[in-house]
Motif scaffolding. Sequence first.
Motif, PDB file in Angstrom:
ATOM      1  N   THR A  10       0.830  -1.202   0.000  1.00  0.00           N
ATOM      2  CA  THR A  10       0.000   0.000   0.000  1.00  0.00           C
ATOM      3  C   THR A  10       0.864   1.252   0.000  1.00  0.00           C
ATOM      4  O   THR A  10       0.614   2.185  -0.768  1.00  0.00           O
ATOM      5  CB  THR A  10      -0.940   0.000   1.229  1.00  0.00           C
ATOM      6  N   ALA A  11       1.878   1.259   0.839  1.00  0.00           N
ATOM      7  CA  ALA A  11       2.765   2.422   0.896  1.00  0.00           C
ATOM      8  C   ALA A  11       3.542   2.595  -0.406  1.00  0.00           C
ATOM      9  O   ALA A  11       3.649   3.714  -0.932  1.00  0.00           O
ATOM     10  CB  ALA A  11       3.721   2.300   2.079  1.00  0.00           C
ATOM     11  N   GLY A  14       1.122   3.557  -3.239  1.00  0.00           N
ATOM     12  CA  GLY A  14       0.679   4.933  -3.001  1.00  0.00           C
ATOM     13  C   GLY A  14       1.759   5.939  -3.345  1.00  0.00           C
ATOM     14  O   GLY A  14       1.487   6.984  -3.947  1.00  0.00           O
ATOM     15  N   SER A  18       1.466   8.496  -6.501  1.00  0.00           N
ATOM     16  CA  SER A  18       1.367   9.909  -6.141  1.00  0.00           C
ATOM     17  C   SER A  18       2.421  10.769  -6.814  1.00  0.00           C
ATOM     18  O   SER A  18       2.331  11.990  -6.778  1.00  0.00           O
ATOM     19  CB  SER A  18       1.433  10.080  -4.628  1.00  0.00           C
ATOM     20  N   ILE A  26      -3.971   7.869  -3.451  1.00  0.00           N
ATOM     21  CA  ILE A  26      -3.638   6.927  -2.371  1.00  0.00           C
ATOM     22  C   ILE A  26      -4.831   6.046  -2.036  1.00  0.00           C
ATOM     23  O   ILE A  26      -4.671   4.891  -1.628  1.00  0.00           O
ATOM     24  CB  ILE A  26      -3.140   7.651  -1.113  1.00  0.00           C
ATOM     25  N   ALA A  30      -4.756   1.925  -1.910  1.00  0.00           N
ATOM     26  CA  ALA A  30      -5.226   1.118  -0.783  1.00  0.00           C
ATOM     27  C   ALA A  30      -6.352   0.180  -1.212  1.00  0.00           C
ATOM     28  O   ALA A  30      -6.413  -0.976  -0.782  1.00  0.00           O
ATOM     29  CB  ALA A  30      -5.684   2.023   0.353  1.00  0.00           C
ATOM     30  N   ILE A  52      -0.751   4.025   4.528  1.00  0.00           N
ATOM     31  CA  ILE A  52      -0.814   5.419   4.100  1.00  0.00           C
ATOM     32  C   ILE A  52      -0.358   6.350   5.220  1.00  0.00           C
ATOM     33  O   ILE A  52       0.288   7.368   4.966  1.00  0.00           O
ATOM     34  CB  ILE A  52      -2.227   5.770   3.610  1.00  0.00           C
ATOM     35  N   TRP A  56       2.577   8.984   4.397  1.00  0.00           N
ATOM     36  CA  TRP A  56       2.399  10.433   4.500  1.00  0.00           C
ATOM     37  C   TRP A  56       3.219  11.024   5.639  1.00  0.00           C
ATOM     38  O   TRP A  56       3.729  12.129   5.521  1.00  0.00           O
ATOM     39  CB  TRP A  56       0.922  10.773   4.656  1.00  0.00           C
ATOM     40  N   GLY A  96      -4.271  11.195   5.963  1.00  0.00           N
ATOM     41  CA  GLY A  96      -3.984  10.215   4.927  1.00  0.00           C
ATOM     42  C   GLY A  96      -4.351   8.806   5.347  1.00  0.00           C
ATOM     43  O   GLY A  96      -4.874   8.019   4.559  1.00  0.00           O
ATOM     44  N   GLY A 100      -6.848   6.121   3.518  1.00  0.00           N
ATOM     45  CA  GLY A 100      -6.392   4.779   3.173  1.00  0.00           C
ATOM     46  C   GLY A 100      -7.211   3.689   3.840  1.00  0.00           C
ATOM     47  O   GLY A 100      -7.500   2.653   3.232  1.00  0.00           O
TER      48      GLY A 100
END
Length: 113
Positions: A10-11, A14, A18, A26, A30, A52, A56, A96, A100
């Motif tokens: 996910t990170a 994202g 982005s 994001i 997710a 997330i 962030w 964030g 997410g």
Amino acid sequence: MKIIVSILLTALLGFALSIFFPWWIIALAAFVVAFAIPQTPWKALLTGFLGIFLLWSLLAWWISTANDDLLANKISMLLLKQQSAGMLILVSGLIGGLVGAAAALTGSLARKL
């Protein structure tokens, strides 16, 4: 193990998305990860939030330290009424993370359909 993989994916997704798209991408990252990796809705919510939130928070910290917290202190005075770059970074991460979490929960529940 799925939880750690989901958080990292996910990170990373994202972050990668982005670079080219607006901030709300994001949520799509997710959603896609929670849809692709089968988990219970609560675990998906947790992984979406943590992935997330960490992304962030780390990005906000990186940007803030690049200019010696000058901009973050001024913005925190406007928004939080106190000069605290760390608090602004935490608030940014929480916002964030909530986006997410909602998107990951939606992806997990959509998978069940």
